[in-house]
Design a protein around this motif. Structure first.
Motif, PDB file in Angstrom:
ATOM      1  N   ALA A   1      19.154 -20.215 -19.321  1.00  0.00           N
ATOM      2  CA  ALA A   1      19.799 -19.873 -20.586  1.00  0.00           C
ATOM      3  C   ALA A   1      18.954 -20.318 -21.776  1.00  0.00           C
ATOM      4  O   ALA A   1      18.837 -19.593 -22.771  1.00  0.00           O
ATOM      5  CB  ALA A   1      21.192 -20.512 -20.644  1.00  0.00           C
ATOM      6  N   VAL A   2      18.346 -21.503 -21.667  1.00  0.00           N
ATOM      7  CA  VAL A   2      17.488 -22.002 -22.742  1.00  0.00           C
ATOM      8  C   VAL A   2      16.249 -21.125 -22.914  1.00  0.00           C
ATOM      9  O   VAL A   2      15.789 -20.884 -24.031  1.00  0.00           O
ATOM     10  CB  VAL A   2      17.087 -23.475 -22.476  1.00  0.00           C
ATOM     11  CG1 VAL A   2      15.953 -23.913 -23.395  1.00  0.00           C
ATOM     12  CG2 VAL A   2      18.298 -24.385 -22.652  1.00  0.00           C
ATOM     13  N   SER A   3      15.723 -20.631 -21.791  1.00  0.00           N
ATOM     14  CA  SER A   3      14.550 -19.746 -21.886  1.00  0.00           C
ATOM     15  C   SER A   3      14.904 -18.438 -22.593  1.00  0.00           C
ATOM     16  O   SER A   3      14.065 -17.831 -23.258  1.00  0.00           O
ATOM     17  CB  SER A   3      13.987 -19.457 -20.489  1.00  0.00           C
ATOM     18  OG  SER A   3      14.849 -18.602 -19.757  1.00  0.00           O
ATOM     19  N   ARG A   4      16.158 -18.024 -22.469  1.00  0.00           N
ATOM     20  CA  ARG A   4      16.612 -16.804 -23.145  1.00  0.00           C
ATOM     21  C   ARG A   4      16.951 -17.065 -24.609  1.00  0.00           C
ATOM     22  O   ARG A   4      16.733 -16.212 -25.472  1.00  0.00           O
ATOM     23  CB  ARG A   4      17.857 -16.247 -22.445  1.00  0.00           C
ATOM     24  CG  ARG A   4      17.647 -15.773 -21.015  1.00  0.00           C
ATOM     25  CD  ARG A   4      19.001 -15.375 -20.416  1.00  0.00           C
ATOM     26  NE  ARG A   4      18.884 -14.850 -19.058  1.00  0.00           N
ATOM     27  CZ  ARG A   4      19.937 -14.503 -18.316  1.00  0.00           C
ATOM     28  NH1 ARG A   4      21.163 -14.633 -18.806  1.00  0.00           N
ATOM     29  NH2 ARG A   4      19.760 -14.037 -17.099  1.00  0.00           N
ATOM     30  N   ASP A   5      17.534 -18.237 -24.865  1.00  0.00           N
ATOM     31  CA  ASP A   5      17.976 -18.573 -26.224  1.00  0.00           C
ATOM     32  C   ASP A   5      17.692 -20.054 -26.495  1.00  0.00           C
ATOM     33  O   ASP A   5      18.514 -20.921 -26.204  1.00  0.00           O
ATOM     34  CB  ASP A   5      19.473 -18.291 -26.370  1.00  0.00           C
ATOM     35  CG  ASP A   5      19.989 -18.570 -27.778  1.00  0.00           C
ATOM     36  OD1 ASP A   5      19.196 -19.015 -28.634  1.00  0.00           O
ATOM     37  OD2 ASP A   5      21.187 -18.333 -28.030  1.00  0.00           O
TER      38      ASP A   5
END
Length: 348
Positions: free
Chosen positions: A27-31
């Motif tokens: 999720a962090v890599s996406r946002d």
């Protein structure tokens, strides 16, 4: 710029804490604007976080001495709310330390603790469990209730319609979602008194930001003929389980057919792109993230067996609902319902 802060039950589900932490990393890599509070056994969670260097600066680990298991009854879970990873994640939302909570743990326990801690929005009698289901159309289908309330009166169904439409507007950007009631037929005379009364109330409430389009039968759920399907929890859960079982049946049938002979194996190679598309469409990880609508806070339920991808998708849903204020939208929409249709639906 910081985004929402999400409380994660890192011990929830079949694969905690590995899958929840890996899902947070994805999720962090996406946002990269997302921030997290991870609740669970501090040593175990920290070991998983260490596997994902990109999480540095994005997560805070909060120790929880216990975890809710799949066998715990809701009444047992409530008594342990202050010591479990699930209970502490919900408490963080209540106290304003987190904008939403995500858990892959015990559904009954999550609902019971969420309802007790967050309470329902004024004007909502019961929270409902809503999920996104695949369709042949451009958007997934929002369906509720999927098991939180086995018996519902007409007023409950109208409230579910309001909440489901608000959810669809946020996740799909639809100005006036098409709403239909699940029934045994599309004719106005069919169905229970509760369904008929709810339909009459929704037809009268024309100032709502939704388009009520009557009844729909369960065999049309995947045909993109509605954006929101409303049902009592008993019927909705049966419909959901039937859809999931049919999806598994179809994929197993295809697997058997493609391995039955040399010719069928050759045919599989030719049809492999189409089979892959089918697998992607039916993969529950791609539609993960059921929401308890109607509470004074955002709580998202992930599949217990969800992969990192599934957890990340649930987190995406939670972040989007928190950013766009699903609770305030529901409150605003409830004010647009004339009192008379609700009262007549409930007491006719």
């Amino acid at each position: 710029m910081n985004g929402p802060r999400l409380a994660i039950d890192a011990m929830g589900g079949d694969n905690g804490p590995a899958a929840p932490v890996a899902g947070v990393a994805l999720a962090v890599s996406r946002d990269p604007s997302l921030r997290f509070l991870l609740f669970g056994d501090k040593a175990a969670v920290a070991a998983e976080v260490a596997r994902h260097p990109a999480l540095s600066g994005h997560v805070e680990i909060v120790h929880a001495a216990e975890a809710i298991t799949g066998d715990d009854k809701p009444s047992q879970a409530i008594r342990r709310a202050r010591t479990t990873s699930m209970g502490l994640a919900i408490q963080a939302v209540k106290e304003g330390r987190a904008d939403a909570a995500v858990s892959a743990g015990n559904t009954g326990a999550l609902m019971a603790m969420s309802k007790l801690a967050l309470r329902t929005v004024k004007g909502i009698d019961r929270p409902a469990l809503a999920a996104l289901l695949p369709t042949l159309g451009e958007h997934d289908l929002v369906m509720l209730d999927l098991g939180a309330n086995t018996e519902c009166d007409a007023a409950n169904l109208v409230q579910f319609a309001v909440m489901g439409a608000a959810y669809a507007r946020i996740v799909h950007g639809i100005a006036r979602p098409r709403v239909r009631l699940l029934n045994i037929g599309t004719e106005e005379l069919k169905g229970t008194d509760e369904l008929k009364q709810a339909a009459a109330a929704l037809r009268e409430a024309q100032h709502l930001p939704l388009a009520f389009d009557g009844f729909i039968e369960s065999d049309r759920l995947g045909r993109a003929e509605a954006d929101v399907i409303v049902s009592d929890g008993f019927s909705g859960n049966i419909a959901l389980k039937t859809m999931e079982g049919t999806a598994r049946f179809v994929t197993d049938l295809l697997r058997r057919a493609f391995t039955s002979s040399f010719r069928s194996k050759a045919g599989f190679l030719l049809s492999k792109p189409a089979v892959h598309l089918l697998r992607v469409q039916l993969d529950p990880n791609n539609h993960n993230g059921a929401v308890f609508l109607g509470l004074n806070g955002v709580v998202v339920k992930s599949h217990g067996s969800a992969s990192a991808k599934g957890i990340a998708n649930a987190i995406e849903v939670a972040g989007k609902l928190a950013r766009q204020g699903i609770v305030s939208r529901i409150v605003e929409d409830l004010r647009k319902i004339p009192a008379s249709p609700i009262e007549s639906a409930a007491h006719a």
